[in-house]
Design a protein around this motif. Structure first.
Motif, PDB file in Angstrom:
ATOM      1  N   SER A 111       0.814  -1.213   0.000  1.00 44.86           N
ATOM      2  CA  SER A 111       0.000   0.000   0.000  1.00 44.86           C
ATOM      3  C   SER A 111       0.848   1.264   0.000  1.00 44.86           C
ATOM      4  O   SER A 111       1.861   1.359   0.712  1.00 44.86           O
ATOM      5  CB  SER A 111      -0.909   0.019   1.232  1.00 44.86           C
ATOM      6  N   ALA A 112       0.406   2.251  -0.785  1.00 44.49           N
ATOM      7  CA  ALA A 112       1.065   3.560  -0.792  1.00 44.49           C
ATOM      8  C   ALA A 112       0.964   4.232   0.575  1.00 44.49           C
ATOM      9  O   ALA A 112       1.706   5.174   0.858  1.00 44.49           O
ATOM     10  CB  ALA A 112       0.438   4.448  -1.860  1.00 44.49           C
ATOM     11  N   ASP A 113       0.062   3.740   1.427  1.00 41.71           N
ATOM     12  CA  ASP A 113      -0.020   4.294   2.787  1.00 41.71           C
ATOM     13  C   ASP A 113       1.355   4.268   3.454  1.00 41.71           C
ATOM     14  O   ASP A 113       1.730   5.208   4.168  1.00 41.71           O
ATOM     15  CB  ASP A 113      -0.992   3.475   3.654  1.00 41.71           C
ATOM     16  N   LEU A 114       2.108   3.187   3.218  1.00 40.97           N
ATOM     17  CA  LEU A 114       3.408   3.051   3.883  1.00 40.97           C
ATOM     18  C   LEU A 114       4.423   4.051   3.334  1.00 40.97           C
ATOM     19  O   LEU A 114       5.157   4.684   4.084  1.00 40.97           O
ATOM     20  CB  LEU A 114       3.928   1.612   3.739  1.00 40.97           C
ATOM     21  N   GLY A 115       4.443   4.193   2.009  1.00 36.84           N
ATOM     22  CA  GLY A 115       5.379   5.133   1.390  1.00 36.84           C
ATOM     23  C   GLY A 115       5.081   6.574   1.787  1.00 36.84           C
ATOM     24  O   GLY A 115       5.989   7.383   1.999  1.00 36.84           O
ATOM     25  N   VAL A 116       3.800   6.901   1.895  1.00 37.40           N
ATOM     26  CA  VAL A 116       3.431   8.270   2.276  1.00 37.40           C
ATOM     27  C   VAL A 116       3.813   8.522   3.738  1.00 37.40           C
ATOM     28  O   VAL A 116       4.362   9.575   4.080  1.00 37.40           O
ATOM     29  CB  VAL A 116       1.935   8.536   2.003  1.00 37.40           C
ATOM     30  N   LEU A 117       3.571   7.537   4.604  1.00 40.67           N
ATOM     31  CA  LEU A 117       3.959   7.706   6.013  1.00 40.67           C
ATOM     32  C   LEU A 117       5.470   7.847   6.163  1.00 40.67           C
ATOM     33  O   LEU A 117       5.951   8.482   7.095  1.00 40.67           O
ATOM     34  CB  LEU A 117       3.499   6.503   6.835  1.00 40.67           C
ATOM     35  N   ALA A 118       6.188   7.250   5.224  1.00 38.73           N
ATOM     36  CA  ALA A 118       7.656   7.335   5.277  1.00 38.73           C
ATOM     37  C   ALA A 118       8.139   8.773   5.141  1.00 38.73           C
ATOM     38  O   ALA A 118       9.215   9.127   5.628  1.00 38.73           O
ATOM     39  CB  ALA A 118       8.258   6.476   4.172  1.00 38.73           C
ATOM     40  N   ARG A 119       7.341   9.622   4.491  1.00 35.32           N
ATOM     41  CA  ARG A 119       7.836  10.978   4.213  1.00 35.32           C
ATOM     42  C   ARG A 119       6.861  12.075   4.613  1.00 35.32           C
ATOM     43  O   ARG A 119       7.016  13.221   4.184  1.00 35.32           O
ATOM     44  CB  ARG A 119       8.208  11.093   2.738  1.00 35.32           C
ATOM     45  N   THR A 120       5.872  11.749   5.418  1.00 33.23           N
ATOM     46  CA  THR A 120       4.887  12.750   5.824  1.00 33.23           C
ATOM     47  C   THR A 120       4.803  12.819   7.347  1.00 33.23           C
ATOM     48  O   THR A 120       4.491  11.818   7.993  1.00 33.23           O
ATOM     49  CB  THR A 120       3.497  12.396   5.242  1.00 33.23           C
ATOM     50  N   PRO A 121       5.085  13.994   7.928  1.00 36.85           N
ATOM     51  CA  PRO A 121       5.114  14.079   9.394  1.00 36.85           C
ATOM     52  C   PRO A 121       3.705  14.167   9.989  1.00 36.85           C
ATOM     53  O   PRO A 121       3.265  15.221  10.446  1.00 36.85           O
ATOM     54  CB  PRO A 121       5.910  15.363   9.650  1.00 36.85           C
ATOM     55  N   ILE A 122       3.012  13.046   9.987  1.00 34.10           N
ATOM     56  CA  ILE A 122       1.644  13.040  10.505  1.00 34.10           C
ATOM     57  C   ILE A 122       1.486  11.848  11.442  1.00 34.10           C
ATOM     58  O   ILE A 122       2.140  10.816  11.271  1.00 34.10           O
ATOM     59  CB  ILE A 122       0.626  12.974   9.339  1.00 34.10           C
ATOM     60  N   ASP A 146       0.116  -9.110   5.144  1.00 31.36           N
ATOM     61  CA  ASP A 146       1.306  -9.714   5.740  1.00 31.36           C
ATOM     62  C   ASP A 146       1.753  -8.757   6.850  1.00 31.36           C
ATOM     63  O   ASP A 146       2.450  -7.767   6.582  1.00 31.36           O
ATOM     64  CB  ASP A 146       2.372  -9.887   4.650  1.00 31.36           C
ATOM     65  N   ILE A 147       1.345  -9.051   8.069  1.00 32.00           N
ATOM     66  CA  ILE A 147       1.574  -8.097   9.164  1.00 32.00           C
ATOM     67  C   ILE A 147       3.063  -7.986   9.535  1.00 32.00           C
ATOM     68  O   ILE A 147       3.568  -6.867   9.676  1.00 32.00           O
ATOM     69  CB  ILE A 147       0.682  -8.418  10.389  1.00 32.00           C
ATOM     70  N   PRO A 148       3.798  -9.105   9.642  1.00 27.82           N
ATOM     71  CA  PRO A 148       5.234  -8.951   9.936  1.00 27.82           C
ATOM     72  C   PRO A 148       5.948  -8.117   8.859  1.00 27.82           C
ATOM     73  O   PRO A 148       6.766  -7.249   9.183  1.00 27.82           O
ATOM     74  CB  PRO A 148       5.763 -10.396   9.933  1.00 27.82           C
ATOM     75  N   ALA A 149       5.610  -8.352   7.595  1.00 26.41           N
ATOM     76  CA  ALA A 149       6.265  -7.583   6.520  1.00 26.41           C
ATOM     77  C   ALA A 149       5.894  -6.103   6.614  1.00 26.41           C
ATOM     78  O   ALA A 149       6.730  -5.222   6.401  1.00 26.41           O
ATOM     79  CB  ALA A 149       5.861  -8.148   5.157  1.00 26.41           C
ATOM     80  N   THR A 150       4.636  -5.823   6.949  1.00 27.74           N
ATOM     81  CA  THR A 150       4.186  -4.436   7.081  1.00 27.74           C
ATOM     82  C   THR A 150       4.987  -3.717   8.175  1.00 27.74           C
ATOM     83  O   THR A 150       5.450  -2.585   7.993  1.00 27.74           O
ATOM     84  CB  THR A 150       2.673  -4.396   7.397  1.00 27.74           C
ATOM     85  N   LEU A 151       5.179  -4.404   9.306  1.00 34.18           N
ATOM     86  CA  LEU A 151       5.953  -3.790  10.401  1.00 34.18           C
ATOM     87  C   LEU A 151       7.405  -3.583   9.998  1.00 34.18           C
ATOM     88  O   LEU A 151       8.028  -2.574  10.364  1.00 34.18           O
ATOM     89  CB  LEU A 151       5.846  -4.661  11.664  1.00 34.18           C
ATOM     90  N   GLU A 152       7.951  -4.514   9.213  1.00 32.02           N
ATOM     91  CA  GLU A 152       9.337  -4.352   8.736  1.00 32.02           C
ATOM     92  C   GLU A 152       9.469  -3.122   7.838  1.00 32.02           C
ATOM     93  O   GLU A 152      10.434  -2.374   7.930  1.00 32.02           O
ATOM     94  CB  GLU A 152       9.806  -5.598   7.962  1.00 32.02           C
ATOM     95  N   VAL A 153       8.486  -2.942   6.946  1.00 32.67           N
ATOM     96  CA  VAL A 153       8.551  -1.788   6.029  1.00 32.67           C
ATOM     97  C   VAL A 153       8.445  -0.484   6.829  1.00 32.67           C
ATOM     98  O   VAL A 153       9.166   0.481   6.557  1.00 32.67           O
ATOM     99  CB  VAL A 153       7.453  -1.884   4.946  1.00 32.67           C
ATOM    100  N   LEU A 154       7.588  -0.469   7.832  1.00 31.77           N
ATOM    101  CA  LEU A 154       7.483   0.742   8.671  1.00 31.77           C
ATOM    102  C   LEU A 154       8.818   1.015   9.370  1.00 31.77           C
ATOM    103  O   LEU A 154       9.260   2.161   9.468  1.00 31.77           O
ATOM    104  CB  LEU A 154       6.348   0.592   9.687  1.00 31.77           C
TER     105      LEU A 154
END
Ligand code: PSU
Ligand code: MN
Length: 315
Positions: free
Chosen positions: A151-162, A174-182
């Motif tokens: 999801s683009a949600d992860l990429g946007v959170l990577a660069r948006t101070p919110i 895939d919850i473990p993978a999602t946490l790794e990406v965060l």
């Protein structure tokens, strides 16, 4: 200049109440519209939308539900605009951030996802946002070695101070993978009164959260300090209220059925979440709808409490 090319100001329509609150540094909470238009059935979605705004107000903040209408990014909706977002006949598209710019440029309408909403909220200076579930890394389709559906949600959170207040991510991901990406993107994940990352309908995914906070003031302090040194967002993971949690056996059955349905129909990409949610809602006889409603309302309330503490800290 003679041509009537729209300016950035024309494209961003901030409701007067929201603009006033921002100017006075009063607490504001952004709310997304995809969960209304694509995640909940007609009728029910409007009731939930109103309840979310009420929950934010009751906790002392101003709600700003965000959507794109006729080529304008609306930050805060009138009752008539909220009706339109919740009306299935309005045919609103699902707008991730990749879709928002073109929709604005071409005069279109749509409901914004976490990615789209976070970017628009940040553009007008809103720092706190409530939703139900964050998008994440999808599981590969059966027989496939992996997936590019992240999801683009992860990429946007990577660069948006919110700050995004949510009930984790759905167990279809895939919850473990999602946490790794965060983690890769330096997005802190705070568990609210929990040591476990929540899984939307269920209070725990079984995976630990890196950090736990126990009150809105702690959350606000962690967010403020993070903002001072990083440009990424923060996730505050708030488990569904215990009394609203979906029964484990029912949840597992719905999930297995839902995954089979996706494979059978060959559902891909942005249609995955709406199709799955619709299956949960019909096959659970409404139990998952109640769960969904209660968790989003709890997140809106918590987001407002954190926004109130954050505003007090910056005075
Ligand atoms: N999770 C839910 N309900 C939803 C969504 C997520 O429980 O409606 C929506 C949110 O708007 C989220 C989006 O941002 O789905 C993620 O979609 P995608 O995986 O296509 O990026
Ligand atoms: Mn996707």
């Amino acid at each position: 200049m003679t041509s009537a090319s729209p300016t950035r100001r024309d494209r961003l329509a901030v409701a007067a109440e929201v603009a006033d609150a921002l100017a006075l540094r009063h607490p504001v909470v952004a709310l997304e519209s995809t969960l209304l238009s694509h995640g909940l059935p007609p009728g029910r979605n409007l009731a939930v939308a109103r309840r979310l705004e009420r929950a934010v107000r009751d906790a002392g903040a101003v709600p700003a539900t965000i959507a794109v209408l006729d080529g304008r990014a609306m930050i805060g909706l009138t009752p008539a605009e909220l009706d339109r977002v919740c009306d299935p006949d309005a045919g609103l598209a699902k707008l991730s951030l990749r879709d928002v710019g073109p929709a604005l440029g071409l005069g279109r309408s749509g409901a914004t996802t976490v990615a789209g909403t976070a970017a628009l909220a940040d553009a007008v200076g809103i720092g706190v946002f409530a939703t139900g579930g964050l998008g994440g890394v999808h599981l590969p389709a059966p027989g496939e070695p992996g997936t590019w559906d992240v999801s683009a949600d992860l990429g946007v959170l990577a660069r948006t101070p919110i700050l995004v207040v949510c009930s984790g991510v759905k167990s279809v991901l895939d919850i473990p993978a999602t946490l790794e990406v965060l983690e890769t993107h330096s997005v802190p994940v705070l568990g609210y009164r929990t040591d476990h990352f929540p899984a939307f309908y269920r209070r725990s995914s079984g995976l630990p959260v890196p950090l736990r906070v126990d009150d809105p003031g702690q959350a606000a302090a962690a967010v403020a300090a993070h903002r001072a040194l990083a440009g990424s967002g923060v996730v505050l993971a708030n488990p569904i209220p215990p009394e609203a949690e979906l029964d484990a056996a029912l949840h597992d059955r719905l999930l297995t059925e839902g995954m089979a349905l996706l494979a059978e129909r060959g559902v891909r990409g942005s249609a995955v979440t709406p199709v799955l949610l619709e299956h949960f809602h019909t096959a659970s006889g409404g139990a998952s709808l109640n769960a969904n409603e209660e968790l989003v309302v709890a997140n809106a309330r918590l987001a407002a409490e954190v926004a109130v503490r954050g505003a007090a800290m910056s005075e």
